[in-house]
Design a protein around this motif. Structure first.
Motif, PDB file in Angstrom:
ATOM      1  N   PRO A   1      86.798   8.913  33.432  1.00 58.71           N
ATOM      2  CA  PRO A   1      85.376   8.761  33.764  1.00 58.71           C
ATOM      3  C   PRO A   1      84.524   9.992  33.470  1.00 58.71           C
ATOM      4  N   LEU A   2      84.993  11.176  33.856  1.00 60.35           N
ATOM      5  CA  LEU A   2      84.196  12.381  33.635  1.00 60.35           C
ATOM      6  C   LEU A   2      84.043  12.666  32.147  1.00 60.35           C
ATOM      7  N   GLY A   3      85.146  12.624  31.414  1.00 60.73           N
ATOM      8  CA  GLY A   3      85.090  12.910  29.983  1.00 60.73           C
ATOM      9  C   GLY A   3      84.244  11.908  29.226  1.00 60.73           C
ATOM     10  N   PHE A   4      84.387  10.630  29.576  1.00 59.51           N
ATOM     11  CA  PHE A   4      83.620   9.593  28.885  1.00 59.51           C
ATOM     12  C   PHE A   4      82.135   9.710  29.200  1.00 59.51           C
ATOM     13  N   SER A   5      81.805  10.037  30.446  1.00 63.46           N
ATOM     14  CA  SER A   5      80.405  10.223  30.823  1.00 63.46           C
ATOM     15  C   SER A   5      79.796  11.412  30.087  1.00 63.46           C
ATOM     16  N   LEU A   6      80.551  12.486  29.969  1.00 64.38           N
ATOM     17  CA  LEU A   6      80.057  13.642  29.217  1.00 64.38           C
ATOM     18  C   LEU A   6      79.857  13.299  27.747  1.00 64.38           C
ATOM     19  N   LEU A   7      80.759  12.495  27.191  1.00 66.55           N
ATOM     20  CA  LEU A   7      80.615  12.083  25.801  1.00 66.55           C
ATOM     21  C   LEU A   7      79.346  11.247  25.616  1.00 66.55           C
ATOM     22  N   LEU A   8      79.116  10.299  26.523  1.00 65.74           N
ATOM     23  CA  LEU A   8      77.894   9.489  26.454  1.00 65.74           C
ATOM     24  C   LEU A   8      76.659  10.359  26.634  1.00 65.74           C
ATOM     25  N   GLY A   9      76.735  11.332  27.534  1.00 67.40           N
ATOM     26  CA  GLY A   9      75.608  12.244  27.735  1.00 67.40           C
ATOM     27  C   GLY A   9      75.315  13.057  26.491  1.00 67.40           C
ATOM     28  N   LEU A  10      76.376  13.475  25.804  1.00 67.49           N
ATOM     29  CA  LEU A  10      76.191  14.231  24.562  1.00 67.49           C
ATOM     30  C   LEU A  10      75.521  13.367  23.499  1.00 67.49           C
ATOM     31  N   ILE A  11      75.946  12.112  23.412  1.00 68.20           N
ATOM     32  CA  ILE A  11      75.311  11.185  22.466  1.00 68.20           C
ATOM     33  C   ILE A  11      73.831  11.018  22.804  1.00 68.20           C
ATOM     34  N   ALA A  12      73.524  10.875  24.097  1.00 64.53           N
ATOM     35  CA  ALA A  12      72.130  10.740  24.524  1.00 64.53           C
ATOM     36  C   ALA A  12      71.318  11.971  24.133  1.00 64.53           C
ATOM     37  N   LEU A  13      71.905  13.142  24.314  1.00 66.66           N
ATOM     38  CA  LEU A  13      71.212  14.383  23.959  1.00 66.66           C
ATOM     39  C   LEU A  13      70.946  14.461  22.455  1.00 66.66           C
ATOM     40  N   LEU A  14      71.934  14.096  21.659  1.00 61.73           N
ATOM     41  CA  LEU A  14      71.764  14.135  20.204  1.00 61.73           C
ATOM     42  C   LEU A  14      70.682  13.149  19.752  1.00 61.73           C
ATOM     43  N   LEU A  15      70.664  11.963  20.362  1.00 61.41           N
ATOM     44  CA  LEU A  15      69.648  10.973  20.012  1.00 61.41           C
ATOM     45  C   LEU A  15      68.260  11.448  20.423  1.00 61.41           C
ATOM     46  N   ALA A  16      68.179  12.115  21.572  1.00 65.08           N
ATOM     47  CA  ALA A  16      66.888  12.650  22.014  1.00 65.08           C
ATOM     48  C   ALA A  16      66.389  13.720  21.047  1.00 65.08           C
ATOM     49  N   MET A  17      67.294  14.531  20.540  1.00 69.09           N
ATOM     50  CA  MET A  17      66.913  15.570  19.585  1.00 69.09           C
ATOM     51  C   MET A  17      66.406  14.969  18.276  1.00 69.09           C
ATOM     52  N   LYS A  18      66.887  13.768  17.965  1.00 65.94           N
ATOM     53  CA  LYS A  18      66.424  13.052  16.771  1.00 65.94           C
ATOM     54  C   LYS A  18      65.175  12.216  17.066  1.00 65.94           C
ATOM     55  N   ASP A  19      64.712  12.298  18.327  1.00 61.93           N
ATOM     56  CA  ASP A  19      63.535  11.561  18.787  1.00 61.93           C
ATOM     57  C   ASP A  19      63.760  10.052  18.810  1.00 61.93           C
TER      58      ASP A  19
END
Length: 251
Positions: free
Chosen positions: A14-32
């Motif tokens: 759960p922790l690792g998968f949540s961090l992975l999803l959070g990282l994806i969210a951050l990358l998408l936000a950086m791409k607007d």
């Protein structure tokens, strides 16, 4: 292979998968790409919350543990040897830690000592090595220190120090006991770990009597407080996910 298995377990937990999803969210936000970022961010938080609650954690563990409920010691069959799997005791780390460190799963070693004192087994085989990159004592050696302190004589202990996962535990134990003509064991490990472990040992041709301990899903009462996030619940959920991943990939 060992590193791949550990990485897979980390990412699916759960922790690792949540961090992975959070990282994806951050990358998408950086791409607007806000919609995608919002979606992955919400899923990451929801996933982390669910498995941080005792309510979800206990039920996930119960799916594993109910297969091997506690058995009164008087009802357990006797066997020549109890095999104790590592995972409960960390090695000393000089100069910061002078003695082995017991974690929640150290019940395994304590239960094995009780089996020996009750005459259920004549010897105890301790199975657990050490990652060569980390060095120090093998876990089998650390467990031996604890068992000696509990009064188990050195002559009753057999150490298997080469294995790094459950599959290797079974193979190394089979090789060790095969030299002594022993094929019946009491397998001592955590109840949540038993479904995965017993499959590996039986695949080696051993006659296995499960001696499960370290039952954690013991409170079945519904309580609104179980909906509150808790670090211990998240840890237990991660352990349960690890067991399911290990079961499916065969480690």
């Amino acid at each position: 292979m060992f590193l791949i298995e550990k990485t897979a377990a980390l990412l699916i937990a759960p922790l690792g998968f949540s961090l992975l999803l959070g990282l994806i969210a951050l990358l998408l936000a950086m791409k607007d790409w806000r919609r995608g970022a919002n979606f992955f961010g919400v899923v990451a938080l929801a996933w982390l919350y669910i498995w941080s609650t005792p309510l979800a954690s206990e039920r996930l563990l119960a799916l594993l543990e109910r297969q091997y409920p506690p058995v009164p010691m008087a009802d357990l069959a006797s066997a020549p040897v109890a095999v104790v799997l590592g995972g409960g005791i960390a090695a000393p780390k000089l100069p910061h830690r002078l003695a082995p460190d017991l974690n929640d799963a150290s019940d395994r070693a304590w239960y094995a000592a009780r089996l020996y004192r009750e005459g259920k087994v004549k010897s105890i085989l301790l199975s657990g090595g050490v990652d060569s990159r980390l060095g120090g004592l093998a876990e089998a050696e650390s467990m031996a220190i604890f068992l000696r302190d509990l009064g188990v004589p050195k002559s009753a202990l057999i150490l298997e120090k080469a294995s790094l996962n459950t599959r290797q535990n079974a193979a190394q134990v089979k090789e060790t006991l095969g030299k002594q003509g022993i094929d019946h064991i009491l397998l001592v490990t955590s109840a949540a770990h038993m479904p995965r472990a017993i499959g590996h040992f039986r695949a080696q041709g051993l006659r296995v009597t499960p001696a499960a301990t370290d039952h954690r899903a013991v409170d079945a009462n519904l309580d609104v407080r179980k909906l509150l996030p808790d670090a211990g619940a998240l840890s237990d959920s991660g352990m349960a996910f690890k067991e399911w991943v290990g079961f499916w990939v065969g480690c």
